[in-house]
Design a protein around this motif. Structure first.
Motif, PDB file in Angstrom:
ATOM      1  N   ASN A 119     -29.402  18.926  -8.549  1.00  0.00           N
ATOM      2  CA  ASN A 119     -28.355  19.594  -7.801  1.00  0.00           C
ATOM      3  C   ASN A 119     -27.253  18.570  -7.588  1.00  0.00           C
ATOM      4  O   ASN A 119     -27.171  17.933  -6.546  1.00  0.00           O
ATOM      5  CB  ASN A 119     -28.908  20.082  -6.458  1.00  0.00           C
ATOM      6  CG  ASN A 119     -28.030  21.157  -5.862  1.00  0.00           C
ATOM      7  OD1 ASN A 119     -27.226  21.757  -6.558  1.00  0.00           O
ATOM      8  ND2 ASN A 119     -28.172  21.388  -4.576  1.00  0.00           N
ATOM      9  N   ALA A 120     -26.453  18.380  -8.634  1.00  0.00           N
ATOM     10  CA  ALA A 120     -25.453  17.314  -8.616  1.00  0.00           C
ATOM     11  C   ALA A 120     -24.428  17.544  -7.509  1.00  0.00           C
ATOM     12  O   ALA A 120     -24.137  18.681  -7.148  1.00  0.00           O
ATOM     13  CB  ALA A 120     -24.754  17.245  -9.968  1.00  0.00           C
ATOM     14  N   CYS A 121     -23.896  16.439  -6.979  1.00  0.00           N
ATOM     15  CA  CYS A 121     -22.899  16.503  -5.911  1.00  0.00           C
ATOM     16  C   CYS A 121     -21.511  16.654  -6.535  1.00  0.00           C
ATOM     17  O   CYS A 121     -20.690  15.750  -6.506  1.00  0.00           O
ATOM     18  CB  CYS A 121     -22.980  15.227  -5.068  1.00  0.00           C
ATOM     19  SG  CYS A 121     -21.936  15.252  -3.582  1.00  0.00           S
ATOM     20  N   CYS A 132     -24.238  16.596   0.576  1.00  0.00           N
ATOM     21  CA  CYS A 132     -25.046  16.737  -0.640  1.00  0.00           C
ATOM     22  C   CYS A 132     -26.459  16.231  -0.376  1.00  0.00           C
ATOM     23  O   CYS A 132     -26.715  15.534   0.612  1.00  0.00           O
ATOM     24  CB  CYS A 132     -24.440  15.913  -1.790  1.00  0.00           C
ATOM     25  SG  CYS A 132     -22.732  16.319  -2.170  1.00  0.00           S
ATOM     26  N   SER A 133     -27.374  16.552  -1.305  1.00  0.00           N
ATOM     27  CA  SER A 133     -28.752  16.056  -1.236  1.00  0.00           C
ATOM     28  C   SER A 133     -29.202  15.666  -2.623  1.00  0.00           C
ATOM     29  O   SER A 133     -29.014  16.428  -3.568  1.00  0.00           O
ATOM     30  CB  SER A 133     -29.686  17.146  -0.686  1.00  0.00           C
ATOM     31  OG  SER A 133     -29.341  17.491   0.618  1.00  0.00           O
ATOM     32  N   PHE A 134     -29.816  14.498  -2.720  1.00  0.00           N
ATOM     33  CA  PHE A 134     -30.419  14.054  -3.977  1.00  0.00           C
ATOM     34  C   PHE A 134     -31.923  13.944  -3.792  1.00  0.00           C
ATOM     35  O   PHE A 134     -32.393  13.501  -2.739  1.00  0.00           O
ATOM     36  CB  PHE A 134     -29.867  12.692  -4.397  1.00  0.00           C
ATOM     37  CG  PHE A 134     -28.529  12.746  -5.076  1.00  0.00           C
ATOM     38  CD1 PHE A 134     -27.828  11.580  -5.352  1.00  0.00           C
ATOM     39  CD2 PHE A 134     -27.946  13.949  -5.439  1.00  0.00           C
ATOM     40  CE1 PHE A 134     -26.586  11.613  -5.977  1.00  0.00           C
ATOM     41  CE2 PHE A 134     -26.709  14.003  -6.068  1.00  0.00           C
ATOM     42  CZ  PHE A 134     -26.037  12.831  -6.337  1.00  0.00           C
ATOM     43  N   ALA A 135     -32.670  14.307  -4.839  1.00  0.00           N
ATOM     44  CA  ALA A 135     -34.130  14.241  -4.770  1.00  0.00           C
ATOM     45  C   ALA A 135     -34.638  13.120  -5.666  1.00  0.00           C
ATOM     46  O   ALA A 135     -34.173  12.953  -6.801  1.00  0.00           O
ATOM     47  CB  ALA A 135     -34.722  15.576  -5.230  1.00  0.00           C
ATOM     48  N   PHE A 136     -35.597  12.360  -5.157  1.00  0.00           N
ATOM     49  CA  PHE A 136     -36.210  11.249  -5.895  1.00  0.00           C
ATOM     50  C   PHE A 136     -37.727  11.455  -5.895  1.00  0.00           C
ATOM     51  O   PHE A 136     -38.330  11.593  -4.831  1.00  0.00           O
ATOM     52  CB  PHE A 136     -35.874   9.902  -5.237  1.00  0.00           C
ATOM     53  CG  PHE A 136     -34.401   9.644  -5.112  1.00  0.00           C
ATOM     54  CD1 PHE A 136     -33.698  10.093  -4.003  1.00  0.00           C
ATOM     55  CD2 PHE A 136     -33.715   8.970  -6.092  1.00  0.00           C
ATOM     56  CE1 PHE A 136     -32.337   9.877  -3.879  1.00  0.00           C
ATOM     57  CE2 PHE A 136     -32.359   8.734  -5.983  1.00  0.00           C
ATOM     58  CZ  PHE A 136     -31.665   9.196  -4.876  1.00  0.00           C
ATOM     59  N   GLU A 137     -38.308  11.448  -7.085  1.00  0.00           N
ATOM     60  CA  GLU A 137     -39.763  11.569  -7.182  1.00  0.00           C
ATOM     61  C   GLU A 137     -40.356  10.184  -6.952  1.00  0.00           C
ATOM     62  O   GLU A 137     -40.031   9.229  -7.677  1.00  0.00           O
ATOM     63  CB  GLU A 137     -40.153  12.089  -8.571  1.00  0.00           C
ATOM     64  CG  GLU A 137     -41.596  12.504  -8.678  1.00  0.00           C
ATOM     65  CD  GLU A 137     -41.910  13.184  -9.999  1.00  0.00           C
ATOM     66  OE1 GLU A 137     -41.028  13.197 -10.893  1.00  0.00           O
ATOM     67  OE2 GLU A 137     -43.029  13.703 -10.149  1.00  0.00           O
ATOM     68  N   MET A 138     -41.217  10.055  -5.938  1.00  0.00           N
ATOM     69  CA  MET A 138     -41.651   8.720  -5.532  1.00  0.00           C
ATOM     70  C   MET A 138     -43.155   8.608  -5.395  1.00  0.00           C
ATOM     71  O   MET A 138     -43.869   9.601  -5.192  1.00  0.00           O
ATOM     72  CB  MET A 138     -41.022   8.375  -4.179  1.00  0.00           C
ATOM     73  CG  MET A 138     -39.581   7.917  -4.270  1.00  0.00           C
ATOM     74  SD  MET A 138     -39.041   7.187  -2.725  1.00  0.00           S
ATOM     75  CE  MET A 138     -39.950   5.644  -2.730  1.00  0.00           C
ATOM     76  N   ASP A 139     -43.603   7.360  -5.409  1.00  0.00           N
ATOM     77  CA  ASP A 139     -44.971   7.013  -5.065  1.00  0.00           C
ATOM     78  C   ASP A 139     -45.060   7.062  -3.543  1.00  0.00           C
ATOM     79  O   ASP A 139     -44.332   6.337  -2.860  1.00  0.00           O
ATOM     80  CB  ASP A 139     -45.266   5.601  -5.596  1.00  0.00           C
ATOM     81  CG  ASP A 139     -46.634   5.088  -5.205  1.00  0.00           C
ATOM     82  OD1 ASP A 139     -47.000   3.992  -5.649  1.00  0.00           O
ATOM     83  OD2 ASP A 139     -47.348   5.772  -4.431  1.00  0.00           O
ATOM     84  N   PRO A 189     -23.608  21.428  -2.994  1.00  0.00           N
ATOM     85  CA  PRO A 189     -22.685  20.613  -2.187  1.00  0.00           C
ATOM     86  C   PRO A 189     -21.739  21.507  -1.404  1.00  0.00           C
ATOM     87  O   PRO A 189     -21.173  22.454  -1.938  1.00  0.00           O
ATOM     88  CB  PRO A 189     -21.927  19.786  -3.230  1.00  0.00           C
ATOM     89  CG  PRO A 189     -22.215  20.426  -4.546  1.00  0.00           C
ATOM     90  CD  PRO A 189     -23.474  21.184  -4.437  1.00  0.00           C
ATOM     91  N   THR A 190     -21.633  21.250  -0.112  1.00  0.00           N
ATOM     92  CA  THR A 190     -20.765  22.062   0.741  1.00  0.00           C
ATOM     93  C   THR A 190     -19.779  21.170   1.460  1.00  0.00           C
ATOM     94  O   THR A 190     -20.078  20.013   1.771  1.00  0.00           O
ATOM     95  CB  THR A 190     -21.577  22.849   1.774  1.00  0.00           C
ATOM     96  OG1 THR A 190     -22.483  21.959   2.432  1.00  0.00           O
ATOM     97  CG2 THR A 190     -22.366  23.965   1.139  1.00  0.00           C
ATOM     98  N   VAL A 191     -18.620  21.743   1.755  1.00  0.00           N
ATOM     99  CA  VAL A 191     -17.591  20.991   2.459  1.00  0.00           C
ATOM    100  C   VAL A 191     -17.965  20.903   3.927  1.00  0.00           C
ATOM    101  O   VAL A 191     -18.308  21.907   4.556  1.00  0.00           O
ATOM    102  CB  VAL A 191     -16.224  21.682   2.293  1.00  0.00           C
ATOM    103  CG1 VAL A 191     -15.181  21.041   3.212  1.00  0.00           C
ATOM    104  CG2 VAL A 191     -15.776  21.621   0.854  1.00  0.00           C
TER     105      VAL A 191
END
Lengths: 194, 205
Positions: A119-121, A132-139, A189-191
């Motif tokens: 979900n690109a910003c 905006c929000s970014f997702a990271f797949e993590m340990d 992404p929202t204003v």
């Protein structure tokens, strides 16, 4: 070979000069390391960081076992770490490079790259703040002490303005985040109203 | 006395040391800006409201082309809506109207239109737009510099010329909308095709 006093002194001085020169050369950074070093701005959650291309503020971190965006869903055997942030371009309408943003952990590992559900910003606008929000797949065992790294938009190498945000995750918070079974829909992404 | 004699006999070369060192450094250097500036929007052609823009550029196969067009700003004004676009909260929608005149064989498709304020800050056509229900518009319609139904000749990704099925008219109008933050005013319209050159049309007051 004749050993004169001056000759011995000269030899010792040359050896000493070489030794001192080698020590100094080893201590000084190499040209490559200086040219490729990022210019880091360190901050915490809630603190705005003014980068070369935009101002970024990390609002917080959530976690999920499943994320959905634009009709696509991804699960993980680890944990999805969701970084919520605001982004305000300063001179032209640029977006954060999602491939370059990453989470770095205490043990030196990096988590990031192109996620399977994105979900690109973008698109953004100069002078306007976007949430905006970014997702990271993590340990899940690597959450404690992790920091998120945002390079300035348009960076071609690491040698640029970089925001390093401490996510403030202690051991107890890391355990709570790692145990999440939330299913999150990534917002577009929202204003943010001024 | 011998030392003085050495300094005297080498005085000319000693005086030339610094200039020769400067020349040696210059001879082994290069202007870094010539390397990176051609990859930035660094060569504006500034016109007062309207004029003729000519640009040489290379395609993906390194073939040289030239484009020439007459462009004029006919209107830049605030509006509440354009097609399905509305401004997001805290922004104002500015409508841009442009007149174009060019030969039908000119490669004019694929441009980017932006507004610029008095500080040189750029504003694009894609961001900060919402639909009628206030939802963010993630894929707003990108404005074009050519008629949508008759864009004229285009280059594909491999640099191959794609001939049009319909001939482009000699004159046409284009329209665009930019959502700018409230309180900011545009002073110029930027029209960009290939780096480093671009057209900057000052908006008539």
């Amino acid at each position: 070979m004749r050993f004169t006093r001056n000759g011995v002194i000269t030899s010792l001085l040359v050896i000493a000069a070489l030794f001192v020169g080698t020590v100094i050369a080893d201590l000084l950074p190499s040209e490559e390391s200086v040219l490729n070093a990022p210019y880091e701005h360190h901050a915490s959650i809630g603190q705005p960081v003014e980068l070369r291309t935009a101002t970024i503020t990390v609002l917080g971190l959530r976690s999920a076992s499943r994320i959905t965006a634009l009709g696509n869903t991804a699960t993980t055997e680890g944990i999805w770490a969701l970084v919520d942030f605001t982004w305000k371009p300063s001179a032209q309408p640029v977006s954060p490079n999602q491939d370059a943003v990453h989470i770095k952990t205490v043990d030196g590992r990096k988590f990031g790259g192109s996620p399977p559900v994105t979900n690109a910003c973008l698109p953004t606008q100069t002078g306007v703040t976007f949430a905006c929000s970014f997702a990271f797949e993590m340990d899940p065992t690597a959450l404690a002490g992790a920091k998120v790294v945002f390079p300035a938009a348009g960076s071609r190498t690491g040698a640029d303005d970089v925001a390093v945000i401490d996510l403030g995750i202690d051991s107890a918070t890391a355990q709570r985040l790692a145990a999440s079974t939330e299913k999150v829909l990534l917002p577009p992404p929202t204003v943010k109203e001024p | 006395m011998q030392r003085t004699s050495w300094w005297r006999s080498n005085r000319i070369w000693l005086a030339l040391i610094l200039p020769l060192l400067a020349l040696a450094l210059a001879a082994s250097s290069f202007r870094l800006s010539t390397l990176y500036l051609r990859w930035e929007w660094s060569a504006p052609v500034i016109l007062n409201g309207s004029g003729v823009f000519t640009q040489s550029f290379q395609d993906a196969k390194s073939t040289q082309h030239t484009r020439t067009t007459k462009v004029g700003v006919t209107a830049v004004a605030r509006t509440t809506t354009l097609a399905s676009d509305r401004p997001a909260p805290g922004t104002a929608l500015w409508r841009i109207e442009l007149d174009f005149a060019a030969a039908p064989d000119q490669l004019l498709a694929g441009c980017t239109i932006e507004l610029e304020d008095a500080h040189g800050v750029r504003y694009g056509t894609q961001g900060a737009k919402v639909d009628a229900s206030g939802r963010p518009n993630p894929l707003p319609r990108k404005p074009t510099c050519v008629p949508r139904d008759a864009p004229g000749p285009e280059l594909d990704w491999a640099g191959e010329l794609v001939s049009p099925s319909v001939q482009r008219p000699g004159v046409w109008k284009s329209e665009a909308a930019v959502a700018m933050p409230e309180g900011r005013r545009p002073v110029a319209v930027r029209i960009m095709w290939d780096k480093p050159g671009y057209l900057k049309l000052l908006i008539p007051s």
